[in-house]
Design an enzyme around this catalytic site. Structure first.
Site, PDB file in Angstrom:
ATOM      1  N   GLY A 266     -12.444   8.951   3.437  1.00 34.41           N
ATOM      2  CA  GLY A 266     -11.424   9.762   4.094  1.00 34.41           C
ATOM      3  C   GLY A 266     -11.810  10.168   5.506  1.00 34.41           C
ATOM      4  O   GLY A 266     -11.045   9.983   6.455  1.00 34.41           O
ATOM      5  N   MET A 268     -15.530  11.863   7.983  1.00 34.63           N
ATOM      6  CA  MET A 268     -16.963  12.150   7.978  1.00 34.63           C
ATOM      7  C   MET A 268     -17.307  13.264   8.956  1.00 34.63           C
ATOM      8  O   MET A 268     -16.855  13.251  10.097  1.00 34.63           O
ATOM      9  CB  MET A 268     -17.703  10.852   8.326  1.00 34.63           C
ATOM     10  CG  MET A 268     -19.202  10.981   8.328  1.00 34.63           C
ATOM     11  SD  MET A 268     -19.823  11.458   6.681  1.00 34.63           S
ATOM     12  CE  MET A 268     -21.229  12.442   7.161  1.00 34.63           C
ATOM     13  N   GLU A 303     -13.638  18.610   6.754  1.00 31.06           N
ATOM     14  CA  GLU A 303     -14.701  18.123   7.646  1.00 31.06           C
ATOM     15  C   GLU A 303     -15.163  19.220   8.590  1.00 31.06           C
ATOM     16  O   GLU A 303     -16.360  19.381   8.829  1.00 31.06           O
ATOM     17  CB  GLU A 303     -14.242  16.890   8.435  1.00 31.06           C
ATOM     18  CG  GLU A 303     -13.692  15.742   7.581  1.00 31.06           C
ATOM     19  CD  GLU A 303     -14.575  15.341   6.416  1.00 31.06           C
ATOM     20  OE1 GLU A 303     -15.812  15.501   6.506  1.00 31.06           O
ATOM     21  OE2 GLU A 303     -14.026  14.873   5.393  1.00 31.06           O
TER      22      GLU A 303
HETATM   23  N1  TRP Z   1     -19.131  13.356   3.634  1.00 31.59           N
HETATM   24  C1  TRP Z   1     -17.818  12.762   3.626  1.00 31.59           C
HETATM   25  C2  TRP Z   1     -16.893  13.857   3.157  1.00 31.59           C
HETATM   26  O1  TRP Z   1     -16.429  14.635   3.879  1.00 31.59           O
HETATM   27  C3  TRP Z   1     -17.714  11.588   2.702  1.00 31.59           C
HETATM   28  C4  TRP Z   1     -17.922  10.249   3.314  1.00 31.59           C
HETATM   29  C5  TRP Z   1     -17.337   9.762   4.413  1.00 31.59           C
HETATM   30  C6  TRP Z   1     -18.706   9.202   2.799  1.00 31.59           C
HETATM   31  N2  TRP Z   1     -17.734   8.475   4.595  1.00 31.59           N
HETATM   32  C7  TRP Z   1     -18.538   8.107   3.631  1.00 31.59           C
HETATM   33  C8  TRP Z   1     -19.503   9.071   1.708  1.00 31.59           C
HETATM   34  C9  TRP Z   1     -19.171   6.900   3.392  1.00 31.59           C
HETATM   35  C10 TRP Z   1     -20.146   7.860   1.461  1.00 31.59           C
HETATM   36  C11 TRP Z   1     -19.976   6.788   2.310  1.00 31.59           C
HETATM   37  O2  TRP Z   1     -16.643  14.073   2.043  1.00 31.59           O
HETATM   38 ZN    ZN Z   2     -17.172  16.360   2.300  1.00 31.94          ZN
END
Ligand code: TRP
Ligand code: ZN
Length: 868
Positions: A266, A268, A303
């Site tokens: 979704g 990052m 985020e």
């Molecule tokens: N940390 C991200 C979130 O907000 C999740 C995420 C984004 C992610 N890209 C990714 C996890 C690629 C694993 C691989 O939830």
């Molecule tokens: Zn998250």
């Protein structure tokens, strides 16, 4: 920490702190889609508690060009690189390591590390992508401060973004230019990000509550920037809300958000530079539905809120993943609840939990919110880590109350700021702030499976006795479970519907709103009652458990009338429907009570139309399948469809009335009442189209729609009910939006979810068409994800061809983007519950993949699905 044992698993119990720390990281990129050079200068220092350890850095498939230690070029005898790890036996003291490597972004279809999306160059590093960019200790407890320098041709890459604060730009020779960024906060590599390309922005500025001037930017390629305004507003609302509700301020001079068409997940939360799947940024009323707008706001908030829950306080190791994800989902859902309707937000969360997370918790892929081993961490970005993790934080909030919870959060942030924390640290902060012992509560994190409460009532001699028993079923690797600390809300009503306020005698701990269960069995006794009362439990779904209590259809209907809280009313209507469909209630009585309840709601002009919509949405296939022991797909779908058909016949008049009456309000903009009116109109339309083979109303709505919400809902009705105008409507929609990948995904998902076994062939045909873009995760989800997850009649087609199609595509996609392939394989998580032939066919489709999958991601998932 990330060294697997001989069993192939990384174990939580093996955690050791890093033997080498990285104090400062300086990175310089010479950007080029085909040949990027990355120079890194790392200031390293051994952990004084672990002297004499070999320096080992992660680095996957890097082409090493140059390597120097304290300025001296190393010879091949000084180090060893096997394509995964770089070993340097020499250094014992603090030192500076400089490396230069070559990487190839344009050839990177995994979308992990540095990759190309359209005209952009972007990174995705969580969880372990940074090691595909340069040599580094790629683990979340290594947190240097950073300086990042980007160099690229100015014409192709006019904008150069990275984490932190801008630290100057300059033009170089040959039409190139350079931008420097400083990230002063200790930040692990998984939060590293850069973005480069012909980006344009919408922008605003504000002063934080601490008086810091911050520039907020949302960036996209030129053609898309006009659709970024809503996301920018959502950033601003998120920032303000975290100040007000949690006292957390933003901590850099600029906050950048970038939209990317190719993105595996979704979005990052990279420090100061969030990178988003374009579907969670781009919106206007002509191309996005109301649901899209709400999802955008909630993902933007998620985020942004990670800046404190994840970034300022990060993770010690990946086993703690829910420490940031569960907590941040809890925070973003509170944001949405505070800004919009709390009850509707809760309904949405509980639907997801019951329909999907409970199934995960009961299936082959079940795991604890904090697992104690994993083969591949990217397979743990699950509903259990996210949604059940958020439910546990909500439980803590329920247990402690808002004031003590907030004090615990303040303590958690204060004690762990700039550190890499554990779930124990989180509970320790709450225990310290509240004075409560939370050791038993920790089991919510360490035990997998959905807890079940069985409540038996009996009434004799004026005594009303409830026996409450809890049990958590076995999950892979965990055969027996200990009792959990569960706050159980409950209320008793007397024959006149008045609340019985007397406290029971009980061996459980009393709360104002119920009891805290600590043991496997508790008794509650009320004495001196003239007649058996009517009991209600787990209001607001405060505890994420399955609760079994013998109600009659009459009692449920009575409770639904007594209940004032909209969430609880919705929940009772769902129970009536589930009882009518799955037994447990007298089906005729349940159905007529359900029909009456829905009729009352449709007639009630004072009821929020959004809430009425939620009540009309009967439990979906996933929720029903989760609630039975063995799934006969066709029979379950048919039974649900028959019930909806009979209800539609009963309710045709009020459905038509509401559909017509709401037209005016529904024509409004993005305000709550207009959205609610559109939601209810679209629900009415879907029901009513069942009665009209010409689908005239749906056709009219499609032809006249002034926004995507109305148009897409009408298109779905036309296609799913095989209306005469379906093909023509699809064609006009297709042509109108052929240059917009996100809207194209919408009609594709409508086609892929048409509830018919033949859809399997339509999906196969899509994959033979120019619309098929296997390297674009959104497109793969639109074609195959929606088919496998939201088309039971197609995926579970009797001849097994649906399983074969999906399994075959997992194999093909595995060489393109392993994370996308592994996720698709997850559609088989409940295959062992399928009845007879379906189970054999699904098992055969999975077994045929044995030895055929390339990536550790898919191999891990297949092994767990097949229990090998
Ligand atoms: N940390 C991200 C979130 O907000 C999740 C995420 C984004 C992610 N890209 C990714 C996890 C690629 C694993 C691989 O939830
Ligand atoms: Zn998250």
């Amino acid at each position: 920490m990330s060294v697997p044992r001989d069993d192939g698993f990384v174990h939580l119990a093996d955690y050791t702190p890093p033997a080498w720390r990285i104090l400062h990281a300086e990175l310089a990129f010479e950007l080029d889609p085909d040949d990027t050079q990355v120079s890194a200068r790392l200031q390293l220092e051994p952990d004084p508690a672990q002297p004499g350890q070999v320096l080992v850095l992660d680095g996957v498939d890097l082409e090493l060009v140059d390597i120097r230690l304290d300025g001296r070029a190393l010879s091949p005898a000084d180090y060893a690189y096997d394509g995964r790890h770089l070993r340097l036996p020499g250094p014992r003291q603090p030192c500076v390591l400089e490396t230069r490597v070559r990487i190839r972004p344009a050839a990177n279809t995994r979308l992990e590390g540095l990759y190309r999306s359209g005209a952009l160059l972007l990174t995705q590093c969580e969880a372990q992508g940074f090691r595909r960019i340069t040599f580094f200790a790629d683990r979340p407890d290594v947190m240097p401060r950073w300086r990042i320098v980007l160099r690229a041709p100015k014409a192709a890459y006019p904008v150069l973004l990275a984490n932190g604060n801008p630290a100057g730009t300059r033009d170089l020779d040959d039409g190139r230019h350079e931008a420097a960024w400083d990230n002063p906060h200790p930040t692990p590599a998984y939060l590293f990000a850069i973005a480069a390309g012909p980006l344009e922005r919408v922008s605003t500025a504000l002063d934080t509550a601490e008086g810091r001037r911050v520039e907020l930017n949302v960036w996209a390629e030129a053609a898309d920037v006009a659709r970024c305004a809503y996301a920018l507003g959502a950033v601003e609302r998120s920032l303000r809300w975290d100040e007000q509700r949690f006292g957390r301020c933003y901590d850099l001079d600029v906050f950048n958000v970038v939209a990317a068409q190719d993105f595996t997940m979704g979005a990052m939360e990279n420090k100061g530079l969030n990178i988003f799947n374009a579907r969670y940024i781009l919106a206007d009323e002509a191309t996005a539905t109301d649901a899209d707008f709400l999802a955008i706001e909630s993902v933007v908030a998620h985020e942004y809120l990670h800046n404190w829950s994840g970034n300022r306080v990060t993770l010690r190791d990946w086993f703690q993943l829910s420490l940031k994800e569960g907590l941040t989902v809890f925070r973003d859902s509170e944001f949405s609840a505070d800004l919009h309707s709390r009850a509707l937000k809760r309904i949405e969360a509980v639907r997801l939990l019951r329909g999907r997370q409970f199934a995960e918790d009961a299936g082959a892929l079940a795991h604890a919110v904090r697992p104690d081993r994993y083969r591949e961490i990217s397979n743990f970005y699950t509903l259990t880590i996210y949604e059940k993790g958020a439910e546990i934080v909500r439980l803590l909030h329920t247990l402690l109350g808002e004031t003590a919870f907030r004090a615990g959060m303040d303590r958690y942030f204060a004690d762990n700021d700039g550190r890499a924390a554990t779930l124990e640290d989180f509970l320790a902060a709450h225990a310290a702030a509240s004075g409560r012992d939370l050791s038993q509560f920790m089991r919510w994190y360490t035990q997998g499976g959905t807890p079940e409460l069985r409540i038996h009532a009996d009434f004799s001699g004026g005594d009303y006795r409830l026996v409450v028993e809890q049990h958590t079923p076995p999950t892979p690797g965990q055969d027996t479970k200990a009792p959990l600390l569960i706050p159980l809300r409950l209320a008793l009503h007397d024959a006149q519907g008045r609340a019985i306020t007397a406290a029971p005698r009980t061996d459980a701990r009393l709360r104002d709103d119920g009891v805290e269960l600590l043991a496997a069995r508790h008794e509650l006794v009320w004495s001196g009652l003239p007649a058996p009362p009517l009991a209600a439990f787990n209001q607001g779904f405060a505890a994420p458990v399955k609760l079994h209590f013998d109600y009659s259809a009459d009692e449920l209907a009575r409770l639904a009338r007594l209940e004032r809280d909209p969430f609880n009313r919705w929940d009772l209507v769902q129970r009536l429907a589930t009882g009518a469909l799955l037994g447990g209630l007298d089906p005729a009585a349940a159905e007529s009570a359900l029909s009456d309840a829905l009729a009352d709601l449709l007639d009630d002009d004072a009821a929020d139309p959004a809430f009425v919509t939620e009540c009309l949405a009967l439990p979906d296939f996933d929720t029903l399948a989760e609630a039975v022991d063995e799934v006969d797909v066709d029979a379950l779908v048919a039974r649900r469809e028959d019930l909806v058909m009979r209800l539609t016949e009963n309710l045709a008049a009020p459905l038509s009335t509401r559909y017509a009456a709401l037209a005016g309000v529904a024509a409004g903009g993005l305000d709550g009442p207009a959205m609610a009116a559109r939601a209810l109109r679209n629900a009415c339309l879907a029901w009513l189209t069942r009665l009209d083979p010409t689908a005239a109303q749906a056709q009219a709505q499609f032809d006249r729609a002034a926004n995507m919400t109305a148009r897409l809902a009408a298109l779905r009705c036309l296609v799913h009910f095989d209306a005469p105008g379906a093909e023509a409507a699809l064609e006009s929609f297709r042509v109108a939006h052929r240059d917009d990948p996100l809207v194209t995904d919408k009609w594709i998902a409508v086609v892929a979810t048409r509830p018919h076994p033949e859809t399997r062939d339509a999906v196969a045909a899509l994959m033979d068409s120019p619309w098929w873009k296997p390297a674009n995760p959104n497109r793969v989800r639109a074609v195959l994800g929606s088919f496998a997850r939201s088309n039971p009649l197609g995926f579970h087609r009797r001849d097994g061809a649906g399983y074969q199609l999906v399994a075959g595509q997992v194999r093909a996609l595995d060489t393109v983007n392993p994370q996308v392939a592994a996720r698709l394989l997850g559609a088989f998580e409940s295959w062992r519950k399928l009845a007879g032939p379906a189970r054999a066919q699904a098992g055969a489709a999975l077994s045929a993949l044995r030895g055929k999958l390339a990536s550790p991601d898919s191999r891990d998932l297949l092994a767990r699905l097949l229990d090998t």
